[in-house]
Design a protein around this motif. Structure first.
Motif, mmCIF file in Angstrom:
data_model
loop_
_atom_site.group_PDB
_atom_site.id
_atom_site.type_symbol
_atom_site.label_atom_id
_atom_site.label_comp_id
_atom_site.label_asym_id
_atom_site.label_seq_id
_atom_site.Cartn_x
_atom_site.Cartn_y
_atom_site.Cartn_z
ATOM 1 N N THR A 638 0.832 -1.207 0.000
ATOM 2 C CA THR A 638 0.000 0.000 0.000
ATOM 3 C C THR A 638 0.867 1.258 0.000
ATOM 4 O O THR A 638 0.574 2.235 -0.700
ATOM 5 C CB THR A 638 -0.919 0.004 1.229
ATOM 6 O OG1 THR A 638 -1.704 -1.199 1.245
ATOM 7 C CG2 THR A 638 -1.851 1.209 1.211
ATOM 8 N N GLN A 641 2.198 2.060 -3.453
ATOM 9 C CA GLN A 641 1.208 2.726 -4.304
ATOM 10 C C GLN A 641 1.024 4.182 -3.881
ATOM 11 O O GLN A 641 0.895 5.080 -4.730
ATOM 12 C CB GLN A 641 -0.123 1.979 -4.223
ATOM 13 C CG GLN A 641 -0.091 0.591 -4.831
ATOM 14 C CD GLN A 641 -1.393 -0.165 -4.621
ATOM 15 O OE1 GLN A 641 -1.882 -0.268 -3.496
ATOM 16 N NE2 GLN A 641 -1.959 -0.680 -5.698
ATOM 17 N N GLU A 646 4.365 2.223 -9.023
ATOM 18 C CA GLU A 646 3.367 1.259 -9.475
ATOM 19 C C GLU A 646 3.856 -0.172 -9.224
ATOM 20 O O GLU A 646 4.939 -0.557 -9.681
ATOM 21 C CB GLU A 646 3.107 1.456 -10.975
ATOM 22 C CG GLU A 646 1.891 0.722 -11.485
ATOM 23 C CD GLU A 646 0.584 1.274 -10.905
ATOM 24 O OE1 GLU A 646 -0.387 0.495 -10.825
ATOM 25 O OE2 GLU A 646 0.554 2.460 -10.547
ATOM 26 N N GLN A 678 -5.757 -6.110 -12.916
ATOM 27 C CA GLN A 678 -4.850 -5.032 -13.319
ATOM 28 C C GLN A 678 -4.361 -5.198 -14.748
ATOM 29 O O GLN A 678 -3.571 -4.383 -15.231
ATOM 30 C CB GLN A 678 -3.649 -4.969 -12.368
ATOM 31 C CG GLN A 678 -3.994 -4.590 -10.944
ATOM 32 C CD GLN A 678 -4.568 -3.187 -10.845
ATOM 33 O OE1 GLN A 678 -4.144 -2.272 -11.535
ATOM 34 N NE2 GLN A 678 -5.563 -3.035 -9.982
#
Length: 860
Positions: A638, A641, A646, A678
């Motif tokens: 987390t 991000q 990425e 994704q």
């Protein structure tokens, strides 16, 4: 490789044209421009000096001097340069009237002890003030941080031949580039003669002009060749560049000899200082010159410019513009020539432009494909029939542009790691085309064959290279070493090193690094350590890549503290770690699940000014995964991000593995589905990790569904995936299914040591000791697979569950005799086998002194 180290393949010197002799009219006074004062490697081909018209408008000539000296003030930078040059000059002055100990680097290229001592004291001054700068010395080569924005170019004794013979024309020369452009320089020139030597110090810095002994100096205002004093120099080697210089000298003396005269001196940086000091109106350099010679006087000459002389130095990090070649004929006419045609006539082959081992094009300079090259690339990538591809290439007109296109296509394929198309293209060049390939082509083929483990073909290509009278480069030897290491042929790899030594070629850091890289991939830890120690004994300068490789070597062998020791050694000598080094160290601790140490290194990396990339975040995630903290791995995911980094496919795979190791297979499934959402196609490893997650929970049905999904995706299960399925059967107690799958794997020849580790562990847990011993014997006998620490520990674990302490000790002794190093898991199993305090004390003593000779600590 540092961006400064890209070898220059073109050298261009531009002068203004003169009055036209045909019409007798005098054109406006031209401006003299020296262009292309670039370095030239020994392998670089000769390029003729160039003459071209330039407009007379003053102050419009491009300056290549750095607009600033960077974060270091000009006065501070120049002060250190002057101090270093002064220190070197003092060494030279002390030795100038004493007998010389002369050695030869070439037929006439001298080197004395004074050169080496002068460079050592200069380096001491530089490194004391700027530990993280990159330094290029004539005697010592490259040292320092390859990512530094500063490059020091040092010639500790320029004009060694003159020094050795007591001729008063030599100097100590130091120049500094900032981001590839001249920033500051100093030349300490020796004048006078035997027993009456004196020095002059000429210095310049960006934007501050040039000074001789504190007085400002300028170039001459004379703007006509026929009114100029011509000054030049000639190199030692009587090759094509030397002949070009002689021809240029004749052309200019034909013009300048009547009203004035000319001076011809031996080459050296002091020559430019001489030219500036006597205000000689015209100086043209020899076609070739090392970078350390050019840098210092490039700075000084730039600093003396008013409006009539400029120097244009090509930055190593920039693409070079191609100018039409020209020369002055005997009538004074400016004529042109096809530079590419001349270079091909002399080289007879393609010209490699920057391709280096391991990196494609240096410093992110990638091949720019023309429309024709794009068509060739598509043809080669799509074509499966080699004969048809060759026929299509045969049909293309054989122009020089085609060969540039072919080379760019081959390098682009290498960047894409497409080895078969590379072989198709380069074999066409070698066997089918009418052009003679050069060393770049052979290197590409050796690399491709090595990657595909086609060792015989790689060796044959090396032999063809020698028969074609191409000179192997350090990249050639590096690629051969890696090819041998890929197939585990270490004795042949040693043969490459021996051959280099027999030919008087000391292995460079590039060669040793390639050797270490191959040993790293082959998991030959002990051999890698031996090569690293040999590298240091040979006084080969280790660099950042060397230390990064060794950290990886120790990390993959689960020796994180040894990796940390290498990192500390690296810092102690002033070699700056890059982000790859820090990531390797994080990985070393991550493999052992040492979260706190991994975090410390991660934070140190940020404090050093490195922005973590996806690989660094993945390494930290791996630490939490191995330690059994999936929540920590999820938080790093987390955070990555949130910081705008990425996640890649590996990030999702690590998170799947983290949840799988903790037995949280539902969360592992969720991450796997998120990967597909994704738009990333799950790889074989993705499926294998999901299989492992369900195998740990004993969910055979779900494992079979994942295996079916894998087949549906068009993927063929590899050994890792099959081992995961084997483990699922073993944990679920379905030993018959496990044995059927094992038999199929043995028939296909896809078993490895992990396969038998699963089987040994499954039989041991089920209490089938005879089957376990049979599987262990089959692994060593029929398959020839060496047992690792997991195999031995699993085997001991079966007896430890039955408290058969003596049998565990016997297996432990066999393990040590086999050269397998016990780990913490082995110690836990031995303790678990104990049934009384005496046995616990005995095992404790063994554990505390655990090493290869542990068997000597007790008697069975």
């Amino acid at each position: 490789m540092a961006r400064y180290l890209l070898p220059s393949t073109t050298t261009t010197t531009t002068f203004s044209s003169l009055r036209s002799p045909r019409d007798g009219r005098t054109s406006p006074a031209p401006i003299l421009v020296l262009r292309g004062f670039a370095s030239r490697s020994k392998q670089a081909r000769p390029i003729m000096a160039v003459a071209s018209e330039k407009p007379t408008a003053p102050s419009k000539f491009p300056k290549v001097a750095a607009p600033m000296t960077g974060p270091i003030p000009a006065d501070e930078l120049l002060g250190v340069i002057q101090a270093a040059a002064k220190a070197g000059a003092e060494v030279v002055m002390e030795a100038v009237n004493k007998p010389r100990n002369i050695q030869y680097k070439g037929t006439a290229d001298l080197v004395t002890d004074t050169d080496k001592l002068s460079e050592s004291v200069i380096l001491e001054v530089v490194t004391k003030n700027f530990k993280d700068h990159l330094i290029l010395g004539e005697e010592g080569g490259i040292i320092g941080d390859s990512l530094s924005e500063y490059l020091w170019c040092i010639d500790p004794l320029d004009g060694t031949t003159n020094f050795a013979h007591g001729y008063p024309s030599f100097s100590v020369s130091i120049g500094v580039l900032f981001r590839g452009k001249p920033a500051a320089a100093t030349v300490v020139e020796f004048c006078g003669g035997p027993m009456c030597w004196s020095t002059r110090t000429i210095s310049a810095s960006s934007g501050n002009g040039a000074y001789c002994n504190g007085q400002k100096i300028h170039v001459s205002p004379t703007d006509k060749v026929e009114q100029s004093l011509l000054v030049t120099g000639f190199g030692y080697e009587h090759d094509d560049p030397w002949l070009t210089n002689i021809n240029l000298f004749k052309e200019f003396t034909d013009i300048s000899r009547k009203p004035t005269g000319n001076i011809g001196l031996s080459r050296g940086t002091w020559l430019l200082a001489f030219w500036l000091r006597i205000e000689s109106p015209l100086y043209y350099p020899p076609v070739a010159g090392p970078r350390w010679r050019i840098c210092a006087c490039g700075n000084i000459q730039q600093g003396t410019s008013l409006h009539d002389a400029e120097v244009n130095l090509y930055s190593y990090g920039e693409r070079k513009k191609k100018y039409d070649g020209a020369y002055i004929d005997k009538d004074g006419e400016a004529r042109t020539f096809d530079r590419k045609k001349i270079s091909r006539k002399r080289t007879g082959a393609m010209r490699g432009r920057g391709w280096k081992y391991g990196s494609g094009f240096v410093d992110g300079v990638f091949p720019v494909l023309s429309p024709m090259a794009q068509d060739i690339l598509e043809l080669v990538q799509k074509g499966t029939d080699v004969a048809k591809v060759w026929e299509s290439l045969d049909s293309i007109p054989a122009t020089h542009n085609l060969w540039d296109d072919i080379l760019n296509v081959a390098v682009q394929l290498r960047l894409n790691r497409q080895w078969d198309p590379i072989i198709t293209v380069c074999e066409w060049i070698v066997y089918r085309s009418s052009f003679r390939p050069d060393v770049i082509c052979y290197n590409l083929l050796i690399d491709a064959y090595g990657r595909k483990r086609q060792l015989d073909k790689a060796e044959a290509m090396y032999t063809a290279l020698l028969e074609a009278r191409c000179v192997p480069t350090e990249d050639t030897y590096a690629l051969l070493l890696r090819a041998y290491c890929n197939v585990g042929s270490l004795h042949r790899a040693e043969g490459v090193i021996s051959e280099m030594r027999e030919h008087g070629i000391p292995p460079s850091a590039t060669v040793y690094n390639a050797y270490l890289d191959g040993l790293l991939k082959a998991r030959c830890t002990e051999k890698a350590v031996e090569v690293y120690q040999r590298m240091k004994r040979d006084r080969c300068r280790t660099n950042t890549e060397t230390y990064t490789l060794m950290i990886n070597v120790y990390g993959k062998s689960k020796q994180p503290m040894s990796a940390m020791k290498v990192f500390n050694e690296m810092q102690s000598i002033g070699c700056k770690a890059n982000i790859c080094t820090y990531t390797a160290l994080v990985n070393a601790f991550a493999r052992e699940g040492l979260c706190e140490k991994a975090e410390e290194v991660f934070e140190e990396m940020q404090q050093a000014g490195h922005e973590p990339d996806v690989y660094a975040y993945n390494a930290l995630m791996e630490a939490y995964s191995r330690a059994g903290f999936p929540q920590g791995a999820s938080e790093i995911f987390t955070l990555m991000q949130h910081m705008g980094c990425e996640p890649d496919r590996a990030s999702y795979n690590i998170l799947v593995d983290a949840y799988g190791r903790a037995g949280r297979h539902r969360e592992a499934e969720a991450v796997f589905e998120s990967l597909k959402q994704q738009g990333m196609a799950p790889t074989m490893k993705s499926h294998m990790l999901l299989l492992s997650a369900h195998a740990r929970s004993g969910n055979v049905a779900r494992c079979q569904e994942v295996m079916a999904q894998l087949h549906k995706s068009g993927l063929t299960p590899d050994t890792f995936a099959l081992n995961a399925m084997l483990n699922a059967y073993g944990r679920a107690g379905r030993l018959d299914d496990m044995e059927r799958l094992l038999a199929a794997m043995e028939h296909q020849g896809s078993c490895d040591v992990s396969t038998y580790n699963v089987v040994v562990n499954a039989y041991g847990r089920a209490g089938y000791l005879e089957r376990m011993e049979a599987a262990f014997a089959a692994m060593k006998g029929k398959r020839g697979i060496a047992a690792d620490v997991v195999t031995w520990t699993s085997r001991m674990g079966a007896y430890a569950r039955k408290k058969e302490y003596r049998r565990c000790l016997e297996i432990f002794e066999e393990m040590v005799d086999a050269g397998c190093y016990p780990d913490a898991g082995t110690a836990k199993v031995l303790v678990a086998a104990c049934s009384d305090e005496r046995q616990v004390e005995q095992v404790t003593a063994i554990v505390r002194s655990m090493h290869k000779e542990a068997k000597t600590l007790f008697t069975i």
